[in-house]
Design a protein around this motif. Sequence first.
Motif, PDB file in Angstrom:
ATOM      1  N   CYS A   1       1.176  -1.207  -0.189  1.00 39.46           N
ATOM      2  CA  CYS A   1       0.069  -0.088  -0.104  1.00 39.46           C
ATOM      3  C   CYS A   1       0.965   1.110  -0.028  1.00 39.46           C
ATOM      4  O   CYS A   1       1.629   1.035   0.460  1.00 39.46           O
ATOM      5  CB  CYS A   1      -0.576   0.185   1.135  1.00 39.46           C
ATOM      6  SG  CYS A   1      -1.558   1.497   1.691  1.00 39.46           S
TER       7      CYS A   1
ATOM      8  N   CYS B   1       0.431   2.892   3.471  1.00 35.44           N
ATOM      9  CA  CYS B   1       0.116   3.019   4.864  1.00 35.44           C
ATOM     10  C   CYS B   1       1.431   2.100   4.701  1.00 35.44           C
ATOM     11  O   CYS B   1       1.929   1.484   6.107  1.00 35.44           O
ATOM     12  CB  CYS B   1      -0.775   1.990   5.377  1.00 35.44           C
ATOM     13  SG  CYS B   1      -1.180  -0.065   5.287  1.00 35.44           S
TER      14      CYS B   1
ATOM     15  N   TYR C   1       1.019  -1.021   3.904  1.00 36.38           N
ATOM     16  CA  TYR C   1       0.899  -2.151   3.802  1.00 36.38           C
ATOM     17  C   TYR C   1       0.957  -4.237   3.479  1.00 36.38           C
ATOM     18  O   TYR C   1       0.139  -3.350   2.445  1.00 36.38           O
ATOM     19  CB  TYR C   1      -0.675  -2.155   4.725  1.00 36.38           C
ATOM     20  CG  TYR C   1      -1.494  -3.682   4.067  1.00 36.38           C
ATOM     21  CD1 TYR C   1      -1.704  -4.159   5.402  1.00 36.38           C
ATOM     22  CD2 TYR C   1      -2.590  -4.542   3.790  1.00 36.38           C
ATOM     23  CE1 TYR C   1      -2.515  -5.361   5.649  1.00 36.38           C
ATOM     24  CE2 TYR C   1      -3.070  -4.831   3.592  1.00 36.38           C
ATOM     25  CZ  TYR C   1      -2.896  -6.666   4.706  1.00 36.38           C
ATOM     26  OH  TYR C   1      -3.749  -7.038   4.597  1.00 36.38           O
TER      27      TYR C   1
ATOM     28  N   CYS D   1      -6.769  -0.458   0.417  1.00 34.10           N
ATOM     29  CA  CYS D   1      -5.986  -1.474   1.033  1.00 34.10           C
ATOM     30  C   CYS D   1      -6.593  -2.118   2.883  1.00 34.10           C
ATOM     31  O   CYS D   1      -7.399  -0.902   3.309  1.00 34.10           O
ATOM     32  CB  CYS D   1      -5.173  -0.338   1.800  1.00 34.10           C
ATOM     33  SG  CYS D   1      -3.896  -0.906   2.982  1.00 34.10           S
TER      34      CYS D   1
ATOM     35  N   CYS E   1      -5.603   0.832   6.009  1.00 31.19           N
ATOM     36  CA  CYS E   1      -5.781   2.452   5.670  1.00 31.19           C
ATOM     37  C   CYS E   1      -6.526   2.791   4.583  1.00 31.19           C
ATOM     38  O   CYS E   1      -7.455   3.454   4.838  1.00 31.19           O
ATOM     39  CB  CYS E   1      -4.492   2.987   5.309  1.00 31.19           C
ATOM     40  SG  CYS E   1      -3.831   2.969   3.527  1.00 31.19           S
TER      41      CYS E   1
ATOM     42  N   SER F   1      -7.004   3.261   1.601  1.00 29.03           N
ATOM     43  CA  SER F   1      -6.670   3.666   0.546  1.00 29.03           C
ATOM     44  C   SER F   1      -7.256   3.195  -0.886  1.00 29.03           C
ATOM     45  O   SER F   1      -6.770   1.673  -0.799  1.00 29.03           O
ATOM     46  CB  SER F   1      -4.669   3.942   0.622  1.00 29.03           C
ATOM     47  OG  SER F   1      -4.395   4.914  -0.878  1.00 29.03           O
TER      48      SER F   1
HETATM   49 ZN    ZN Z   1      -2.836   1.470   3.332  1.00 32.20          ZN
END
Ligand code: ZN
Length: 327
Positions: free
Chosen positions: A37, A40, A42, A77, A80, A82
């Motif tokens: 991501c 963040c 991830y 995501c 988060c 996103s």
């Molecule tokens: Zn994220």
Amino acid sequence: ERVFSPMAKSAILERIAKGEQSILLLNRRGFSTSLICPDCGYVPKCPNCDVSLTYHRVGDELRCHWCDYKTPAPDVCPNCGSENFKYRGKGTQKIEIQLYDFVEPERVLRIDSDAIERKGSLNRILEKFASKRGSVLVGTQMVAKGHDYPNVTLVVVIDADVGMAMPDFRAGEKTFQLLSQVAGRAGRGERHGRVIIQTRHPDKPAVQFAVKNAYKEFFAHSIARRRELDYPPFSRLIRIVAKSQNSQLAENTLRKILRELLKEKLSGIFPLSPTEPPIAKLKGEYRWHLLIKAKDIRNILPFLRRVARAKFKNVKVRIDIDPYDMM
Ligand SMILES: [Zn+2]
Ligand SMILES: [Zn+2]
């Protein structure tokens, strides 16, 4: 997406002003299907293997290259929310464009895949840098190894997260190793050196322990995790790779080997499903692999010997015990 933090940027400019040199390290060993991501950091992981999943545009799915686990790729995501999750920019190009915003291009030496393939080219660039022509060297891992540049007082790891997203259970360990190595690059001479690690996960053990130069602590952490997941040295890992011009043939060969193995009902031997490895095609050959965890490798050795001796038509079969390379 910003490539250089304000801290990294001003550190690079400071070195140029003082006539010192910097190394900018790209940690991307050419693996493009890892999904991170951008907002963040991830990284989706396989629930069975704790290995990063890779993204496949065809079918829009995430896949584990160890156990064949598959799941639809989420649009946003999961961590988060996103919406940029699946869209990634062109790494190296973006880095250059942003670097040339504040450093004159003629100050920059670059090690790209071209330089590596052309004979002698890599050494020429490194020698040039060692003789202080060029203020900034941009390159991958190989700039981290061995060379001694007394005038280098800054190393910037541009994106440590890329390494941690590799589909390998040792991704964290390899990242720790790289970061420890580069930490030794800066300040070999009399001047004090500095390392800047850019990451969205400053709390990850691989980063934390590398920063503290805490090898023993990192080892303790890693070995506990391996024990939990029954990875080597608590079991042995066997990788059988089948290569063929014909993908189906490679797959079928491994399925046949797996059927034979299951018939043996060996104790403490746990095969996963045959699947395509992260690099599914290499030098014109399709590749499939089958991973097997063995609590006691002696139980499976006679079987492996038979496989090693068997002749497979139009398929090459290779057996690796505790392979370092899982690609
Ligand atoms: Zn994220
Ligand atoms: Zn898996």
